[in-house]
Write a protein that holds these residues in place. Structure first.
Motif, PDB file in Angstrom:
ATOM      1  N   PRO A   7       0.745  -1.129  -0.056  1.00 24.67           N
ATOM      2  CA  PRO A   7       0.056  -0.130   0.090  1.00 24.67           C
ATOM      3  C   PRO A   7       0.838   1.188   0.060  1.00 24.67           C
ATOM      4  O   PRO A   7       1.889   1.090   0.408  1.00 24.67           O
ATOM      5  N   ASP A   8       0.346   2.321  -0.764  1.00 28.97           N
ATOM      6  CA  ASP A   8       1.086   3.674  -0.879  1.00 28.97           C
ATOM      7  C   ASP A   8       0.563   4.410   0.626  1.00 28.97           C
ATOM      8  O   ASP A   8      -0.074   5.048   0.260  1.00 28.97           O
ATOM      9  N   HIS A   9       1.620   4.098   1.504  1.00 31.85           N
ATOM     10  CA  HIS A   9       1.253   4.930   2.897  1.00 31.85           C
ATOM     11  C   HIS A   9       1.471   6.353   2.486  1.00 31.85           C
ATOM     12  O   HIS A   9       0.511   6.950   3.326  1.00 31.85           O
ATOM     13  N   SER A  10       2.420   7.026   1.749  1.00 27.24           N
ATOM     14  CA  SER A  10       2.526   8.320   1.803  1.00 27.24           C
ATOM     15  C   SER A  10       1.413   8.922   0.986  1.00 27.24           C
ATOM     16  O   SER A  10       0.755  10.029   1.531  1.00 27.24           O
ATOM     17  N   ARG A  11       0.771   8.240   0.105  1.00 24.47           N
ATOM     18  CA  ARG A  11      -0.361   8.755  -0.553  1.00 24.47           C
ATOM     19  C   ARG A  11      -1.552   8.930   0.368  1.00 24.47           C
ATOM     20  O   ARG A  11      -2.282   9.802   0.334  1.00 24.47           O
ATOM     21  N   ARG A  12      -1.672   7.782   1.029  1.00 21.13           N
ATOM     22  CA  ARG A  12      -2.842   7.729   2.047  1.00 21.13           C
ATOM     23  C   ARG A  12      -2.681   8.724   3.150  1.00 21.13           C
ATOM     24  O   ARG A  12      -3.637   9.432   3.527  1.00 21.13           O
ATOM     25  N   LYS A  13      -1.671   9.115   3.600  1.00 14.24           N
ATOM     26  CA  LYS A  13      -1.426  10.007   4.540  1.00 14.24           C
ATOM     27  C   LYS A  13      -1.682  11.478   4.087  1.00 14.24           C
ATOM     28  O   LYS A  13      -2.147  12.051   4.818  1.00 14.24           O
ATOM     29  N   GLU A  14      -1.142  11.552   2.797  1.00 11.98           N
ATOM     30  CA  GLU A  14      -1.624  13.098   2.251  1.00 11.98           C
ATOM     31  C   GLU A  14      -3.084  13.085   2.214  1.00 11.98           C
ATOM     32  O   GLU A  14      -3.640  14.191   2.468  1.00 11.98           O
ATOM     33  N   ARG A  15      -3.701  12.072   1.502  1.00  8.01           N
ATOM     34  CA  ARG A  15      -5.187  11.993   1.603  1.00  8.01           C
ATOM     35  C   ARG A  15      -5.698  12.617   3.011  1.00  8.01           C
ATOM     36  O   ARG A  15      -6.680  13.256   3.272  1.00  8.01           O
ATOM     37  N   SER A  16      -5.494  11.741   3.971  1.00 12.04           N
ATOM     38  CA  SER A  16      -5.625  11.987   5.281  1.00 12.04           C
ATOM     39  C   SER A  16      -5.519  13.371   5.767  1.00 12.04           C
ATOM     40  O   SER A  16      -6.381  14.128   6.499  1.00 12.04           O
ATOM     41  N   ARG A  17      -4.299  14.014   5.598  1.00 12.73           N
ATOM     42  CA  ARG A  17      -3.712  15.287   6.099  1.00 12.73           C
ATOM     43  C   ARG A  17      -4.719  16.440   5.173  1.00 12.73           C
ATOM     44  O   ARG A  17      -5.241  17.093   5.847  1.00 12.73           O
ATOM     45  N   GLN A  18      -4.928  16.121   3.820  1.00 11.05           N
ATOM     46  CA  GLN A  18      -6.010  16.975   3.083  1.00 11.05           C
ATOM     47  C   GLN A  18      -7.429  16.899   3.745  1.00 11.05           C
ATOM     48  O   GLN A  18      -7.988  17.951   3.948  1.00 11.05           O
ATOM     49  N   ALA A  19      -7.796  15.734   3.988  1.00  7.49           N
ATOM     50  CA  ALA A  19      -9.086  15.672   4.720  1.00  7.49           C
ATOM     51  C   ALA A  19      -9.502  16.414   6.181  1.00  7.49           C
ATOM     52  O   ALA A  19     -10.177  16.929   6.081  1.00  7.49           O
ATOM     53  N   ILE A  20      -8.023  16.198   6.746  1.00  9.17           N
ATOM     54  CA  ILE A  20      -8.262  17.065   8.189  1.00  9.17           C
ATOM     55  C   ILE A  20      -8.237  18.481   7.912  1.00  9.17           C
ATOM     56  O   ILE A  20      -9.245  19.255   8.413  1.00  9.17           O
ATOM     57  N   PHE A  21      -7.559  18.985   6.842  1.00 10.34           N
ATOM     58  CA  PHE A  21      -7.491  20.562   6.692  1.00 10.34           C
ATOM     59  C   PHE A  21      -8.851  20.781   6.184  1.00 10.34           C
ATOM     60  O   PHE A  21      -9.301  21.999   6.808  1.00 10.34           O
ATOM     61  N   ALA A  22      -9.437  20.279   5.430  1.00 10.11           N
ATOM     62  CA  ALA A  22     -10.815  20.677   4.728  1.00 10.11           C
ATOM     63  C   ALA A  22     -11.706  20.638   5.669  1.00 10.11           C
ATOM     64  O   ALA A  22     -12.603  21.399   5.907  1.00 10.11           O
ATOM     65  N   ALA A  23     -11.690  19.637   6.749  1.00 13.51           N
ATOM     66  CA  ALA A  23     -12.833  19.614   7.932  1.00 13.51           C
ATOM     67  C   ALA A  23     -12.548  20.625   8.910  1.00 13.51           C
ATOM     68  O   ALA A  23     -13.524  21.248   9.170  1.00 13.51           O
ATOM     69  N   ALA A  24     -11.312  20.926   9.165  1.00 14.62           N
ATOM     70  CA  ALA A  24     -10.797  22.090  10.220  1.00 14.62           C
ATOM     71  C   ALA A  24     -11.457  23.359   9.543  1.00 14.62           C
ATOM     72  O   ALA A  24     -12.184  24.236  10.349  1.00 14.62           O
ATOM     73  N   ARG A  25     -11.270  23.858   8.421  1.00 15.05           N
ATOM     74  CA  ARG A  25     -11.579  24.905   7.747  1.00 15.05           C
ATOM     75  C   ARG A  25     -13.141  25.043   7.503  1.00 15.05           C
ATOM     76  O   ARG A  25     -13.609  26.049   7.972  1.00 15.05           O
TER      77      ARG A  25
END
Length: 199
Positions: A7-25
């Motif tokens: 599994p591409d962990h870095s891609r999954r981490k980036e998707r998670s990061r972007q989802a967190i930022f979008a949710a916070a905003r």
């Protein structure tokens, strides 16, 4: 024999990061900042609360990172002010854009939330200064120095004071909601500053 890729962990981490930022905003815009919690951000982003706490120590740190990401997505890593050769024209363009940005409800709520936190959090204030304020100030001063070289600004002018005269009244009016942030108001700040610091 083909090698199976894990599994591409870095891609999954980036998707998670972007989802967190979008949710916070989104949550800061939708409701009062005080009511936003790390739990709510995690739920909206579809991640565990510990996923957030592993990267950021507090709600304010998440919100700041989400705001910083907006700047980076917009190319904020390479900040530069317009330079048409006419300082008055360029400053009016920048100040009008700043006034317009501060009247955007989404941006307004994010910045008010951030200002609430940096007032009481010295570490966050230092990070804000280092990652957002300083790069912007450096770009503004670079443009003002070129204006000094071109004879459009007093060569002895204190550039920190020039920037304070430009931006402090606008920020004060925004902070206290004491008047409209119009293009005409932005222009008047530029005209007053150039009268004070003209060649």
């Amino acid at each position: 024999m083909p090698i199976e890729k894990g599994p591409d962990h870095s891609r999954r981490k980036e998707r998670s990061r972007q989802a967190i930022f979008a949710a916070a905003r989104a949550l800061v815009v939708e409701q009062a900042y005080e009511k936003v919690t790390v739990e709510a951000i995690a739920t909206r982003a579809g991640v565990g609360k510990q996923t957030i706490y592993r990267r950021w120590p507090s709600k304010s740190a998440v919100v700041f990172a989400a705001l910083l990401a907006l700047s980076e997505d917009a190319g904020g890593q390479s900040v530069a002010l317009p330079d048409t050769g006419n300082l008055r024209t360029d400053l009016k363009l920048v100040m009008r854009a700043t006034a317009e940005e501060f009247t955007d409800p989404s941006f307004d709520r994010l910045i008010r939330a951030l200002n609430t936190e940096i007032t009481n959090d010295a570490a966050l204030a230092a990070e804000y200064r280092e990652k957002l304020a300083r790069p912007l100030e450096a770009a503004k001063k670079a443009r003002l120095r070129r204006a000094q070289e071109a004879g459009q600004l007093d060569t002895e002018a204190d550039l920190d004071l020039v920037l304070e005269m430009l931006y402090a009244p606008l920020f004060q009016r925004w902070l206290h909601r004491s008047g409209p942030l119009t293009a005409a108001y932005a222009d008047s700040l530029v005209d007053a500053t150039l009268r004070a610091f003209g060649p």
